[in-house]
Write a protein that holds these residues in place. Sequence first.
Motif, mmCIF file in Angstrom:
data_model
loop_
_atom_site.group_PDB
_atom_site.id
_atom_site.type_symbol
_atom_site.label_atom_id
_atom_site.label_comp_id
_atom_site.label_asym_id
_atom_site.label_seq_id
_atom_site.Cartn_x
_atom_site.Cartn_y
_atom_site.Cartn_z
ATOM 1 N N LEU A 168 0.820 -1.205 0.000
ATOM 2 C CA LEU A 168 0.000 0.000 0.000
ATOM 3 C C LEU A 168 0.859 1.263 0.000
ATOM 4 O O LEU A 168 0.609 2.199 -0.769
ATOM 5 N N VAL A 169 1.879 1.303 0.852
ATOM 6 C CA VAL A 169 2.762 2.472 0.918
ATOM 7 C C VAL A 169 3.482 2.669 -0.413
ATOM 8 O O VAL A 169 3.652 3.802 -0.888
ATOM 9 N N SER A 170 3.900 1.580 -1.047
ATOM 10 C CA SER A 170 4.586 1.669 -2.340
ATOM 11 C C SER A 170 3.671 2.247 -3.410
ATOM 12 O O SER A 170 4.088 3.110 -4.208
ATOM 13 N N VAL A 171 2.426 1.786 -3.437
ATOM 14 C CA VAL A 171 1.470 2.276 -4.435
ATOM 15 C C VAL A 171 1.170 3.755 -4.225
ATOM 16 O O VAL A 171 1.128 4.538 -5.184
ATOM 17 N N ILE A 172 0.966 4.162 -2.973
ATOM 18 C CA ILE A 172 0.711 5.579 -2.683
ATOM 19 C C ILE A 172 1.958 6.413 -2.981
ATOM 20 O O ILE A 172 1.863 7.578 -3.376
ATOM 21 N N GLY A 173 3.128 5.826 -2.808
ATOM 22 C CA GLY A 173 4.368 6.512 -3.174
ATOM 23 C C GLY A 173 4.402 6.833 -4.663
ATOM 24 O O GLY A 173 4.886 7.902 -5.073
ATOM 25 N N ILE A 174 3.878 5.915 -5.482
ATOM 26 C CA ILE A 174 3.790 6.167 -6.923
ATOM 27 C C ILE A 174 2.838 7.322 -7.202
ATOM 28 O O ILE A 174 3.118 8.192 -8.047
ATOM 29 N N ALA A 175 1.712 7.354 -6.481
ATOM 30 C CA ALA A 175 0.759 8.458 -6.639
ATOM 31 C C ALA A 175 1.413 9.789 -6.277
ATOM 32 O O ALA A 175 1.179 10.813 -6.923
ATOM 33 N N TYR A 176 2.239 9.769 -5.239
ATOM 34 C CA TYR A 176 2.962 10.981 -4.834
ATOM 35 C C TYR A 176 3.909 11.440 -5.937
ATOM 36 O O TYR A 176 3.985 12.638 -6.247
ATOM 37 N N SER A 177 4.619 10.516 -6.540
ATOM 38 C CA SER A 177 5.583 10.870 -7.585
ATOM 39 C C SER A 177 4.904 11.454 -8.813
ATOM 40 O O SER A 177 5.511 12.215 -9.573
ATOM 41 N N GLN A 178 3.623 11.120 -9.007
ATOM 42 C CA GLN A 178 2.877 11.613 -10.158
ATOM 43 C C GLN A 178 2.057 12.858 -9.822
ATOM 44 O O GLN A 178 1.325 13.358 -10.679
ATOM 45 N N ASN A 179 2.162 13.331 -8.565
ATOM 46 C CA ASN A 179 1.391 14.499 -8.127
ATOM 47 C C ASN A 179 -0.095 14.316 -8.450
ATOM 48 O O ASN A 179 -0.743 15.191 -9.037
ATOM 49 N N ALA A 180 -0.625 13.156 -8.061
ATOM 50 C CA ALA A 180 -1.986 12.760 -8.429
ATOM 51 C C ALA A 180 -3.042 13.637 -7.759
ATOM 52 O O ALA A 180 -2.821 14.181 -6.678
ATOM 53 N N ASP A 181 -4.202 13.746 -8.410
ATOM 54 C CA ASP A 181 -5.319 14.465 -7.810
ATOM 55 C C ASP A 181 -6.087 13.522 -6.884
ATOM 56 O O ASP A 181 -5.772 12.330 -6.780
ATOM 57 N N ILE A 182 -7.120 14.044 -6.241
ATOM 58 C CA ILE A 182 -7.816 13.287 -5.206
ATOM 59 C C ILE A 182 -8.501 12.038 -5.760
ATOM 60 O O ILE A 182 -8.483 10.973 -5.135
ATOM 61 N N LEU A 183 -9.079 12.129 -6.956
ATOM 62 C CA LEU A 183 -9.751 10.976 -7.547
ATOM 63 C C LEU A 183 -8.746 9.894 -7.926
ATOM 64 O O LEU A 183 -8.979 8.706 -7.692
ATOM 65 N N THR A 184 -7.622 10.318 -8.485
ATOM 66 C CA THR A 184 -6.580 9.349 -8.854
ATOM 67 C C THR A 184 -6.020 8.654 -7.617
ATOM 68 O O THR A 184 -5.740 7.450 -7.640
ATOM 69 N N ILE A 185 -5.876 9.399 -6.528
ATOM 70 C CA ILE A 185 -5.391 8.807 -5.277
ATOM 71 C C ILE A 185 -6.372 7.748 -4.778
ATOM 72 O O ILE A 185 -5.974 6.671 -4.325
ATOM 73 N N ALA A 186 -7.672 8.050 -4.865
ATOM 74 C CA ALA A 186 -8.684 7.074 -4.447
ATOM 75 C C ALA A 186 -8.582 5.807 -5.286
ATOM 76 O O ALA A 186 -8.703 4.688 -4.769
ATOM 77 N N GLN A 187 -8.332 5.973 -6.577
ATOM 78 C CA GLN A 187 -8.172 4.814 -7.460
ATOM 79 C C GLN A 187 -6.902 4.038 -7.127
ATOM 80 O O GLN A 187 -6.907 2.804 -7.113
ATOM 81 N N PHE A 188 -5.822 4.768 -6.849
ATOM 82 C CA PHE A 188 -4.578 4.123 -6.438
ATOM 83 C C PHE A 188 -4.800 3.327 -5.146
ATOM 84 O O PHE A 188 -4.258 2.227 -4.971
#
Length: 238
Positions: A168-188
Amino acid sequence: QRMSGDMSASGKNATLTVRNVVFGLFSVLAQLLGTSLTFFVIARIPSIGVSDFGILTYAFAASQIFAVFFEYGMVSYLAKENAAMRERDYEFERVGYGLHLVLMIAGYVLFIITVPLFLLNDIAAEVCNWIGASVFLTSTSRFFLAFYQGREKLHLEFFSTTAEMLVLVSVIGIAYSQNADILTIAQFFFFGRLISWVVVYVIFGFSDSWLFPKFDLKVWRKILLEALPFGLMFLIAF
């Protein structure tokens, strides 16, 4: 000789108790640390504002209420039942797993039906749907812990929980690197939990047995009646 045997058995029981307590504590710490780190990373994403973070926590709170209700205290109930059995009952475990999956599906369907009643905007409602799916997947992953606890294999619970948190932390780390928006984070979050579920299931399969659901209405009625006190306890506490 009898006294020596009793002392030896007592020593083994004491060692097992200490080991279980230590691994049980480490499992809780791994879960708390992983969850805290995940939200810390999300809060540090530049594209996520205060209102976005509020939507995320709102979605978690709302879906968790539904999940706790439909979990029905099954983890604690099955842990107790497994601990009390002299011989392992694989069929009972499969029926319990089948009931759990049906409850999870029913709970999530009811949740997404209820989301429009929250009067949220489109983005917030979609975030709730994705986060809700991740929360119910988490509950399904936690289901396997009942068998580890009932058989006093808490080292496997710790290993499983740690693997889940790392994914989970690794996947959210990828979202961080992509500067994801709130919807993309929910999908991640959903896909992170989905991958975690697969990892937890595989760990359980190789370390214990491959658990496939079985559907038996007669046994389901028995489980629902006997597990009711556990369900009410967790619901009231939550």
